[in-house]
Design an enzyme around this catalytic site. Sequence first.
Site, mmCIF file in Angstrom:
data_model
loop_
_atom_site.group_PDB
_atom_site.id
_atom_site.type_symbol
_atom_site.label_atom_id
_atom_site.label_comp_id
_atom_site.label_asym_id
_atom_site.label_seq_id
_atom_site.Cartn_x
_atom_site.Cartn_y
_atom_site.Cartn_z
ATOM 1 N N GLY A 56 -32.484 2.315 -97.370
ATOM 2 C CA GLY A 56 -31.301 2.604 -98.235
ATOM 3 C C GLY A 56 -31.798 2.815 -99.685
ATOM 4 O O GLY A 56 -30.791 2.843 -100.569
ATOM 5 N N THR A 57 -33.012 3.055 -100.070
ATOM 6 C CA THR A 57 -33.534 3.071 -101.469
ATOM 7 C C THR A 57 -32.713 4.018 -102.267
ATOM 8 O O THR A 57 -32.106 3.971 -103.339
ATOM 9 C CB THR A 57 -34.769 3.228 -101.467
ATOM 10 O OG1 THR A 57 -35.592 2.549 -100.457
ATOM 11 C CG2 THR A 57 -35.536 3.019 -102.721
ATOM 12 N N TRP A 59 -29.716 5.399 -101.817
ATOM 13 C CA TRP A 59 -28.224 4.985 -101.931
ATOM 14 C C TRP A 59 -28.331 4.107 -103.385
ATOM 15 O O TRP A 59 -27.634 4.203 -103.978
ATOM 16 C CB TRP A 59 -27.758 4.423 -100.599
ATOM 17 C CG TRP A 59 -26.404 4.061 -100.652
ATOM 18 C CD1 TRP A 59 -25.466 4.623 -101.587
ATOM 19 C CD2 TRP A 59 -25.570 3.212 -99.900
ATOM 20 N NE1 TRP A 59 -24.221 4.215 -101.053
ATOM 21 C CE2 TRP A 59 -24.352 3.225 -100.305
ATOM 22 C CE3 TRP A 59 -26.135 2.329 -98.797
ATOM 23 C CZ2 TRP A 59 -23.284 2.460 -99.545
ATOM 24 C CZ3 TRP A 59 -25.165 1.553 -98.232
ATOM 25 C CH2 TRP A 59 -23.780 1.697 -98.519
ATOM 26 N N HIS A 115 -41.771 -0.419 -103.707
ATOM 27 C CA HIS A 115 -41.853 -1.142 -102.245
ATOM 28 C C HIS A 115 -42.907 -2.204 -102.004
ATOM 29 O O HIS A 115 -43.111 -2.722 -101.062
ATOM 30 C CB HIS A 115 -42.131 0.047 -101.294
ATOM 31 C CG HIS A 115 -41.352 1.373 -101.414
ATOM 32 N ND1 HIS A 115 -39.692 1.020 -101.045
ATOM 33 C CD2 HIS A 115 -41.440 2.420 -101.187
ATOM 34 C CE1 HIS A 115 -39.235 2.152 -100.743
ATOM 35 N NE2 HIS A 115 -40.204 3.178 -101.008
ATOM 36 N N ARG A 137 -32.389 -3.925 -94.341
ATOM 37 C CA ARG A 137 -31.557 -3.189 -93.311
ATOM 38 C C ARG A 137 -31.953 -3.452 -92.025
ATOM 39 O O ARG A 137 -33.134 -3.773 -91.768
ATOM 40 C CB ARG A 137 -32.057 -1.678 -93.482
ATOM 41 C CG ARG A 137 -31.129 -0.715 -92.728
ATOM 42 C CD ARG A 137 -31.349 0.727 -93.016
ATOM 43 N NE ARG A 137 -30.474 1.444 -92.141
ATOM 44 C CZ ARG A 137 -30.512 2.888 -91.936
ATOM 45 N NH1 ARG A 137 -31.810 3.570 -92.834
ATOM 46 N NH2 ARG A 137 -29.352 3.290 -91.527
ATOM 47 N N SER A 145 -35.119 5.570 -88.685
ATOM 48 C CA SER A 145 -35.216 6.394 -89.741
ATOM 49 C C SER A 145 -36.512 6.650 -90.280
ATOM 50 O O SER A 145 -36.825 7.913 -90.799
ATOM 51 C CB SER A 145 -34.200 5.451 -91.172
ATOM 52 O OG SER A 145 -34.233 6.145 -92.370
ATOM 53 N N ARG A 269 -29.944 11.313 -94.512
ATOM 54 C CA ARG A 269 -29.897 11.782 -92.962
ATOM 55 C C ARG A 269 -28.251 11.644 -92.442
ATOM 56 O O ARG A 269 -27.398 12.094 -92.769
ATOM 57 C CB ARG A 269 -30.912 11.146 -92.049
ATOM 58 C CG ARG A 269 -31.252 11.990 -90.647
ATOM 59 C CD ARG A 269 -32.384 11.266 -89.997
ATOM 60 N NE ARG A 269 -32.010 9.993 -89.787
ATOM 61 C CZ ARG A 269 -31.275 9.411 -88.485
ATOM 62 N NH1 ARG A 269 -31.178 10.304 -87.603
ATOM 63 N NH2 ARG A 269 -31.356 8.286 -88.352
ATOM 64 N N LYS A 270 -28.277 10.443 -91.584
ATOM 65 C CA LYS A 270 -26.878 10.324 -91.231
ATOM 66 C C LYS A 270 -26.289 9.101 -92.019
ATOM 67 O O LYS A 270 -25.151 9.189 -92.065
ATOM 68 C CB LYS A 270 -27.147 9.871 -89.639
ATOM 69 C CG LYS A 270 -27.522 10.857 -88.750
ATOM 70 C CD LYS A 270 -26.918 10.189 -87.381
ATOM 71 C CE LYS A 270 -27.737 11.098 -86.263
ATOM 72 N NZ LYS A 270 -27.631 10.457 -84.898
#
Length: 303
Positions: A56-57, A59, A115, A137, A145, A269-270
């Site tokens: 989720g980076t 976001w 990271h 996550r 993902s 993506r989703k």
Amino acid sequence: MDLSSLPREKWWGDEYLVHLEGFWFGPQRVKPIKRVINHYNPFPSDVILVTFPKTGTTWLKSLLYSILNRSSKHKLVAEHPHELIPFLELQVFAEADEPLVLAAPSNEPRLFATHIPYQLLTKTLESSDCKVVYLTRNPKDTLVSFWHFVNKWNKENPHQSWSLDEATDRFCRGVTPYGPYYDHVLGYKELSLKKPENVMFVTYEEIQEDPHGYVKKLGDFLGCPFGKEDEVDEIVKNCSIEVLSSLDVNKSEKSPTWFPSSPYNSFFRKGKIGDYKNYLSDESIQRIDTLTKDRFYSLGFMY
Ligand code: A3P
């Protein structure tokens, strides 16, 4: 550093990863990571977002940027979140030991992302009063993902697609970029327990369940609390996957120069919790759950 002296293992397709100080990296990342370790001295006012890839980076970059620069809507429309907050090893230190951005004196908080595992940044982070936000996550959603993301790199060569079974096996053995995932998470969990006033450890799922509450918590943590609830709602909306992924700048098929394999649109993506259920076999789920229990439960940290 002589890369050929490092242990290496096949990752996907013809790609391989090298093993450095307990973690796996793409060989092209080793030099820049070394530069960050040797030359990055955070200012106490710096804010660093740390994540394992695919947690989720993108976001969190949009949220952190917006929290620190209120009224950021026009910036989010003009720039992809990855261009608003640069990665230390992919952008800031990609080419040089002392990039200009770091030389400039600044009273404003500088925002960076990375990271790089804590185990390699221990000295850097323990010697500074900078703020760290660590996002993690669910491992199964992270893996799925990652698998989707990598398979998008195969457009030119579709027969080289990467099977989910192979991706799962690599993930469980820790052979993924910046892996093992579990050591990555545990390293920053440890740092957050050691320096709770400097390190905020959050999960993708917690933020999804209460985005309003977490934007406020992040504002408090970063020393810029919110006065108005409307402002918080505005940020949550502007950074939602629905809004971000509909912006031209984020729909772009172009790739960043610093990450040529991944078009800007591939970071959206989703954005759902539990999507792994649509992909992973019962056997894979069990394998990952056993590992998770083994590595995380003693810390009272569940997934
Ligand atoms: P999925 O592949 O499960 O959809 P990273 O930014 O670390 O590369 O992680 C990418 C993951 O975050 C993808 O997950 C992506 O869809 C999701 N994501 C991107 N932007 C998001 C947003 N604004 N809100 C929630 N999830 C988002």
